[in-house]
Structure formats: C-alpha cells, structure tokens
Design an enzyme around this catalytic site. Structure first.
Site, PDB file in Angstrom:
ATOM      1  N   TYR A   1      44.753  35.048  36.374  1.00 47.19           N
ATOM      2  CA  TYR A   1      45.834  35.224  37.341  1.00 47.19           C
ATOM      3  C   TYR A   1      47.145  35.462  36.585  1.00 47.19           C
ATOM      4  O   TYR A   1      47.687  34.586  35.955  1.00 47.19           O
ATOM      5  CB  TYR A   1      45.968  34.002  38.244  1.00 47.19           C
ATOM      6  CG  TYR A   1      44.751  33.664  39.065  1.00 47.19           C
ATOM      7  CD1 TYR A   1      43.763  34.611  39.325  1.00 47.19           C
ATOM      8  CD2 TYR A   1      44.571  32.384  39.586  1.00 47.19           C
ATOM      9  CE1 TYR A   1      42.651  34.303  40.081  1.00 47.19           C
ATOM     10  CE2 TYR A   1      43.456  32.063  40.355  1.00 47.19           C
ATOM     11  CZ  TYR A   1      42.496  33.017  40.584  1.00 47.19           C
ATOM     12  OH  TYR A   1      41.389  32.693  41.319  1.00 47.19           O
TER      13      TYR A   1
ATOM     14  N   HIS B   1      34.531  31.895  35.729  1.00 45.09           N
ATOM     15  CA  HIS B   1      35.101  32.682  36.820  1.00 45.09           C
ATOM     16  C   HIS B   1      34.128  33.739  37.345  1.00 45.09           C
ATOM     17  O   HIS B   1      34.039  33.968  38.548  1.00 45.09           O
ATOM     18  CB  HIS B   1      36.398  33.330  36.350  1.00 45.09           C
ATOM     19  CG  HIS B   1      37.348  33.615  37.456  1.00 45.09           C
ATOM     20  ND1 HIS B   1      38.703  33.782  37.262  1.00 45.09           N
ATOM     21  CD2 HIS B   1      37.165  33.762  38.791  1.00 45.09           C
ATOM     22  CE1 HIS B   1      39.299  34.024  38.417  1.00 45.09           C
ATOM     23  NE2 HIS B   1      38.388  34.025  39.354  1.00 45.09           N
TER      24      HIS B   1
ATOM     25  N   GLY C   1      44.468  35.730  54.038  1.00 43.63           N
ATOM     26  CA  GLY C   1      45.564  35.651  54.988  1.00 43.63           C
ATOM     27  C   GLY C   1      45.301  36.291  56.337  1.00 43.63           C
ATOM     28  O   GLY C   1      46.028  36.024  57.302  1.00 43.63           O
TER      29      GLY C   1
END
Length: 390
Positions: A117, A185, A270
C-alpha cells in the site's frame, strides 16, 4: 434492549448522520452481536492484556484462530489502506492520524495495512499514528508483493530470505518490535507454501511475529500451510456482492480447522454504502476502481439496485445500507472480523454503530434472498489482477 431509530425517511449514509445526531448514547448500548468484552483491555504483542485508558469506549471483541493461534481483537477492525492508496483523494497526514486516534478511542484494536500500500507509505502512516499505542492495539501487515526501491514490480516474492527482510523493514516502519499478524498477501507460485509456513513458524519462535495469515488462497493451500504452522486468519474479499468463499470451500476449511476470517472490502470498495453511483469520478492516479469492471458507469447503474434493496430494508430497522452490509457479515460466523476503511469520522461512527443492532436469522435471510435475486454486473477484478488470486 436496543433502541431502533424510527421514521428514517431515507437511509443513505448522509441522512443517517443527520437523523442520529442526537442519538450517540443509543449507539453506545452494549452490542448483542457477540458476548461483549469491554475494550478496556487489548491484546498485547505477547498475548497478555493491557488496561485501556479511562474514557475509551467498549465494543464487542471476537477471537480469530484457536489454540496457540488465537488472537482476540475488536469485532470490527479498521482498514488503513484507503488513507494513502487506491481510494482517490484523501485527507492530509495530520487528519488521518487524528482519525486513527479516534478509532482507538472508540475501542478499535485491529488495524490493517500492507507493504504494497503506497507502496510503503501506508505502513509508515500506521506506524506514526499507532506506534504510541503499542500494547493497546494491533497493527497487522502483509508481505508477498515485490517492492524494489519503493516501487511495485507486479511480481510475487515469498522466498524465505525475502520474508525475513520484509519483516525487519515492516517492524521499523510500524515502530514496533513484533508484528501481531503477518499475512502472505498473495500466493507465490514459485515458492512452496510449506516453505512460507516454515519461515513464519521460525519468525514466531524468534518473537518477531505473533500470528500469521494468508490472503486470497484456496482451501488446499490453507490446509498445507496450517499443517506446518497454525494459521490465525484468512483474509479475502467477502461481501453481499461477492460470496465466492462460501462456494469454494474456504469458509468451510476455516470452520473445520478453527481459523478466523477477515473480509476485506466488506462494503465492495464503498459501493454498498450508497455513496457511489454511475456519476462518480475516481482519481485515476490513485484509485484502482478505475480498472475494475464492476465500477464502470454501466455496471454501477445496474448494481445500484442492490443498494436500493439495502436502503429499503434499512428503513424497517433504522439501519443504513453500510450497517446492513457489515451486520450481514458479522452474523455469518462469530470468527469473522470485517475491516472497513474510511477517511471520515462520521463513517467510522456509522460503521461501529452496526454493533448496536441485533436482527434475527429470518430477517438476515430475507435480506440475503432479496440481494441474491439481483444478478451482479461486472467482474470484481480485471484479468491481470485476477491472475494474482489463487
């Protein structure tokens, strides 16, 4: 026992905030999602618990993993990623740090970041903001994506020597002496999973890592890894619009082996919160939703019918669509801990407010059936990103 908001005319996230401005006390009622454990205690790096300062709010806790792999955390975690990476515009660093501190004050003990990130700057933010809370909160991070000179190469590298190097570098960026949970990951096809698990087993023995997990792997890989070193959690995408882990055996093997599950993007990046639609413009340099088939204007227009279902259903119970999305995950299993991210205090309060509601199995089933009846338009990843998912 629980006060439900009445006469909410429109359950969008914004209208919820207006309707509940005077009802903070109602949202602080002890949750019935689990047996409540006060967040006045948080798991420390060595498994002991530390007293939280007076004034810290109490929220439900859950346990990821079992036996020596057990890891107690707040029932909702916080995904730090969007504060610097893949989510368009974001507040400046001071505002992000302030929000992370607010999350701690509200009882959140699980924060999630990763080397990729940024790359790197998300871990640095988490370290600067949360390093002072060592022993009170747990910041988990991830290795696997190759980063060279601060840039992502697009390749995977989980060789033992690389894992060790990434571990040391993450410890420094996170300003800690132990990583509470270190995830792989993405699966590295060039490194046997047994070698990865053995390396993590050694790091745990050395006290540099407390627990470990894996992301987006299949049931067979989970079994192989767990046999070498017990896994605490699997992290994969899971929400009302993506339920593949229910069908591919991942949730089943977690249930069988006593491994926790951490859904990332629990609100479909979202979308299930109701604030995104076909007219939303994403920031191209820093938002991967531009590249995802599910976030084209056409796909969002079609998929918004799912949000409409959540909004209609929410009006019956005084819940927002975001709270329903999170609540649906929480009621699935007591060892599921979603990690929604946000850059807004209002949304943090809204997310944590989910824990004040308790719906029955029949109500959740009705919601699930209504959503399932609507076909989802668009794949979650493009072809290149999908290659990284096992």
């Amino acid at each position: 026992m629980y006060n439900k908001l009445k006469n909410v005319s429109k359950c969008s996230r914004r209208s919820f905030l207006k309707a509940t401005a005077a009802m903070g006390a109602a949202l602080a009622v002890g949750p019935a999602v689990d047996k409540v454990e006060a967040a006045s205690r948080a798991v420390t790096a060595n498994g002991r618990k530390a007293n939280m300062p007076e004034g810290t709010k109490s929220i439900a806790h859950r346990t990821l993993g079992t036996g020596t792999a057990a890891f107690e955390v707040s029932a909702l975690g916080f995904g730090v990623m969007g504060m610097t990476y893949n989510r368009s515009q974001h507040p400046d660093k001071k505002q992000c740090i302030r929000l992370l501190h607010e999350a701690v004050d509200r009882g959140v003990t699980l924060f999630d970041t990763a080397i990729i990130y940024g790359p790197l700057n998300n871990e640095e933010l988490a370290g600067e903001a949360l390093g002072e809370f060592r022993g009170r909160v747990n910041v988990t991070t991830k290795f696997g994506h190759e980063v060279v000179d601060g840039k992502a190469t697009g390749r995977q590298d989980s060789r033992p020597a690389t894992i060790r190097r990434y571990c040391e570098e993450s410890l420094k960026r996170l300003r800690t002496d132990v990583i509470p949970m270190f995830y792989q990951h993405r699966f590295d096809r060039n490194t046997p999973v047994e070698e990865v698990a053995a390396t993590l087993k050694d790091l745990i023995k050395e006290g540099k890592v407390l627990h470990w997990g894996m992301c987006e792997v299949n049931a067979e890989t989970i079994r192989k890894a767990h046999a070498i070193c017990p896994l605490t959690a699997i992290q994969s995408e899971y929400h009302l619009m993506h339920r593949e882990v229910e069908r591919n055996g991942v949730l089943d093997v977690c249930r069988e082996l006593g491994i926790g599950f951490v859904p990332y993007s629990p609100m479909n990046r979202g979308f299930l919160g109701g604030d995104l639609n076909e007219y939303t413009v994403f920031d191209a340099p820093n938002d991967n939703r531009n590249t995802l088939p599910r976030f084209t204007p056409e796909a969002m227009r079609a998929n918004y019918r799912i949000v409409n279902v959540l909004q209609r259903f929410g009006r019956e119970y005084g819940m927002t669509s975001a709270q329903l999305a999170l609540g649906w995950l929480l009621q699935k299993e007591p060892w599921i801990v979603p990690i929604p991210g946000t850059t807004k205090l209002a949304h943090l309060d809204e997310n944590l407010g989910t824990l004040a509601f308790a719906l029955g199995k029949d109500e959740w089933k009705r919601l699930e059936d209504e959503v399932t009846a609507i076909p989802v338009t668009g794949d979650r990843y493009n072809a290149e990103q999908q290659k990284q998912v096992q």
